[in-house]
Design a protein around this motif. Sequence first.
Motif, PDB file in Angstrom:
ATOM      1  N   GLY A  10      41.964  48.498  34.302  1.00 39.04           N
ATOM      2  CA  GLY A  10      42.864  49.569  34.722  1.00 39.04           C
ATOM      3  C   GLY A  10      43.360  50.440  33.578  1.00 39.04           C
ATOM      4  O   GLY A  10      44.036  51.443  33.805  1.00 39.04           O
ATOM      5  N   VAL A  11      43.041  50.061  32.328  1.00 35.97           N
ATOM      6  CA  VAL A  11      43.439  50.873  31.166  1.00 35.97           C
ATOM      7  C   VAL A  11      42.193  51.438  30.486  1.00 35.97           C
ATOM      8  O   VAL A  11      42.097  52.634  30.207  1.00 35.97           O
ATOM      9  CB  VAL A  11      44.272  50.044  30.159  1.00 35.97           C
ATOM     10  N   ILE A  12      41.230  50.551  30.245  1.00 37.41           N
ATOM     11  CA  ILE A  12      40.002  50.950  29.566  1.00 37.41           C
ATOM     12  C   ILE A  12      38.881  51.163  30.588  1.00 37.41           C
ATOM     13  O   ILE A  12      38.043  52.054  30.447  1.00 37.41           O
ATOM     14  CB  ILE A  12      39.618  49.869  28.532  1.00 37.41           C
ATOM     15  N   VAL A  13      38.876  50.329  31.599  1.00 35.29           N
ATOM     16  CA  VAL A  13      37.778  50.371  32.569  1.00 35.29           C
ATOM     17  C   VAL A  13      38.325  50.250  33.987  1.00 35.29           C
ATOM     18  O   VAL A  13      39.359  49.625  34.219  1.00 35.29           O
ATOM     19  CB  VAL A  13      36.755  49.246  32.258  1.00 35.29           C
ATOM     20  N   ASP A  14      37.589  50.874  34.893  1.00 33.84           N
ATOM     21  CA  ASP A  14      38.034  50.932  36.280  1.00 33.84           C
ATOM     22  C   ASP A  14      37.642  49.673  37.061  1.00 33.84           C
ATOM     23  O   ASP A  14      37.047  49.769  38.138  1.00 33.84           O
ATOM     24  CB  ASP A  14      37.404  52.176  36.921  1.00 33.84           C
ATOM     25  N   THR A  15      37.990  48.502  36.540  1.00 37.74           N
ATOM     26  CA  THR A  15      37.645  47.255  37.226  1.00 37.74           C
ATOM     27  C   THR A  15      38.737  46.827  38.211  1.00 37.74           C
ATOM     28  O   THR A  15      38.494  45.952  39.041  1.00 37.74           O
ATOM     29  CB  THR A  15      37.433  46.111  36.215  1.00 37.74           C
ATOM     30  N   ALA A  16      39.930  47.469  38.111  1.00 38.75           N
ATOM     31  CA  ALA A  16      41.034  47.072  38.988  1.00 38.75           C
ATOM     32  C   ALA A  16      40.600  47.188  40.456  1.00 38.75           C
ATOM     33  O   ALA A  16      40.966  46.360  41.287  1.00 38.75           O
ATOM     34  CB  ALA A  16      42.261  47.938  38.703  1.00 38.75           C
ATOM     35  N   LYS A  17      39.750  48.173  40.753  1.00 43.25           N
ATOM     36  CA  LYS A  17      39.320  48.360  42.151  1.00 43.25           C
ATOM     37  C   LYS A  17      38.426  47.200  42.606  1.00 43.25           C
ATOM     38  O   LYS A  17      38.467  46.803  43.765  1.00 43.25           O
ATOM     39  CB  LYS A  17      38.594  49.696  42.320  1.00 43.25           C
ATOM     40  N   TYR A  18      37.625  46.629  41.694  1.00 42.64           N
ATOM     41  CA  TYR A  18      36.766  45.501  42.068  1.00 42.64           C
ATOM     42  C   TYR A  18      37.585  44.224  42.265  1.00 42.64           C
ATOM     43  O   TYR A  18      37.292  43.433  43.149  1.00 42.64           O
ATOM     44  CB  TYR A  18      35.669  45.269  41.023  1.00 42.64           C
ATOM     45  N   HIS A  19      38.617  44.050  41.409  1.00 41.21           N
ATOM     46  CA  HIS A  19      39.519  42.903  41.608  1.00 41.21           C
ATOM     47  C   HIS A  19      40.095  42.992  43.021  1.00 41.21           C
ATOM     48  O   HIS A  19      40.085  42.017  43.770  1.00 41.21           O
ATOM     49  CB  HIS A  19      40.677  42.932  40.598  1.00 41.21           C
ATOM     50  N   TYR A  20      40.585  44.189  43.369  1.00 41.02           N
ATOM     51  CA  TYR A  20      41.213  44.371  44.684  1.00 41.02           C
ATOM     52  C   TYR A  20      40.203  44.104  45.809  1.00 41.02           C
ATOM     53  O   TYR A  20      40.500  43.370  46.757  1.00 41.02           O
ATOM     54  CB  TYR A  20      41.814  45.777  44.802  1.00 41.02           C
ATOM     55  N   LEU A  21      39.002  44.675  45.693  1.00 43.74           N
ATOM     56  CA  LEU A  21      37.988  44.482  46.745  1.00 43.74           C
ATOM     57  C   LEU A  21      37.654  43.010  46.930  1.00 43.74           C
ATOM     58  O   LEU A  21      37.541  42.519  48.049  1.00 43.74           O
ATOM     59  CB  LEU A  21      36.700  45.247  46.387  1.00 43.74           C
ATOM     60  N   ALA A  22      37.513  42.293  45.820  1.00 44.72           N
ATOM     61  CA  ALA A  22      37.148  40.878  45.901  1.00 44.72           C
ATOM     62  C   ALA A  22      38.283  40.061  46.528  1.00 44.72           C
ATOM     63  O   ALA A  22      38.037  39.159  47.334  1.00 44.72           O
ATOM     64  CB  ALA A  22      36.776  40.343  44.520  1.00 44.72           C
ATOM     65  N   TRP A  23      39.526  40.375  46.172  1.00 45.13           N
ATOM     66  CA  TRP A  23      40.665  39.669  46.794  1.00 45.13           C
ATOM     67  C   TRP A  23      40.749  39.997  48.272  1.00 45.13           C
ATOM     68  O   TRP A  23      41.047  39.139  49.103  1.00 45.13           O
ATOM     69  CB  TRP A  23      41.995  40.033  46.114  1.00 45.13           C
ATOM     70  N   LYS A  24      40.483  41.284  48.607  1.00 45.59           N
ATOM     71  CA  LYS A  24      40.563  41.719  50.008  1.00 45.59           C
ATOM     72  C   LYS A  24      39.526  40.975  50.856  1.00 45.59           C
ATOM     73  O   LYS A  24      39.795  40.592  51.993  1.00 45.59           O
ATOM     74  CB  LYS A  24      40.347  43.236  50.079  1.00 45.59           C
ATOM     75  N   GLU A  25      38.343  40.767  50.281  1.00 46.85           N
ATOM     76  CA  GLU A  25      37.290  40.032  50.998  1.00 46.85           C
ATOM     77  C   GLU A  25      37.724  38.589  51.253  1.00 46.85           C
ATOM     78  O   GLU A  25      37.511  38.043  52.328  1.00 46.85           O
ATOM     79  CB  GLU A  25      35.994  40.039  50.180  1.00 46.85           C
ATOM     80  N   LEU A  26      38.326  37.975  50.226  1.00 47.92           N
ATOM     81  CA  LEU A  26      38.789  36.590  50.399  1.00 47.92           C
ATOM     82  C   LEU A  26      39.862  36.534  51.494  1.00 47.92           C
ATOM     83  O   LEU A  26      39.814  35.670  52.370  1.00 47.92           O
ATOM     84  CB  LEU A  26      39.332  36.036  49.075  1.00 47.92           C
TER      85      LEU A  26
END
Length: 206
Positions: A10-26
């Motif tokens: 979320g600061v250097i790379v846009d991975t925050a969206k993947y964290h969210y997607l993976a949690w949402k799937e769970l």
Amino acid sequence: MKGAIFDLDGVIVDTAKYHYLAWKELAARLGFFFKESDNERLKGVSRMRSLEILLEVGGITASDEEKEAMAKEKNDRYVEMLASLNKSELLEGAEDYLKKLKSEGVLIALGSASKNAPMILDKLEITEYFDAIVDGNSVSKAKPDPEVFLKGAEMLGLDPADCVVFEDSQAGIEAARNAGCGVVAVDINGVLFDADKYVKCLKDLL
Ligand code: BG6
Ligand code: MG
């Protein structure tokens, strides 16, 4: 600023969206919808603590064994989503800002809660910019505990007061404050508080 300590997701790379997607799937598999507003609470927080917050939101109780399995399920899915991660997902201005700091002689550390951080830095081809790396494998206390940033400053050989932390999470801002560092909030949604300065992305600092 003699040292700059960067959060990663979320600061250097846009991975925050993947964290969210993976949690949402769970969450969906467990039978509930996980809202993006609830996801703010997971930012900057360790994998296991994130799971505990998610389960609390869903009103679900689980044994330690079940929690281990769920955390693994989420991480396997997250890592799968990162399979094709490359430089194009660096957030705007991130690499240029790292270059600028390097050219000015500012020491650079990573201060991330993620155990996937070394792999992500490699995929983005930016490992070389970092004089020190503190990640989820090397800290035992999650943000807002200051451990991650105190360790970062120590590894750079600097006083925390001479370091500035770059963060996109409230837990991270509090951790930076608790460490006695300055803090710049990377606040795309305008939801963060208690920082010294607010930007939308690192490009705003160029
Ligand atoms: C932080 C993220 O950087 O890392 C959190 O903001 C995440 O959302 C945490 O839970 C741990 O990441 P990982 O990759 O070890 O599961
Ligand atoms: Mg972050």
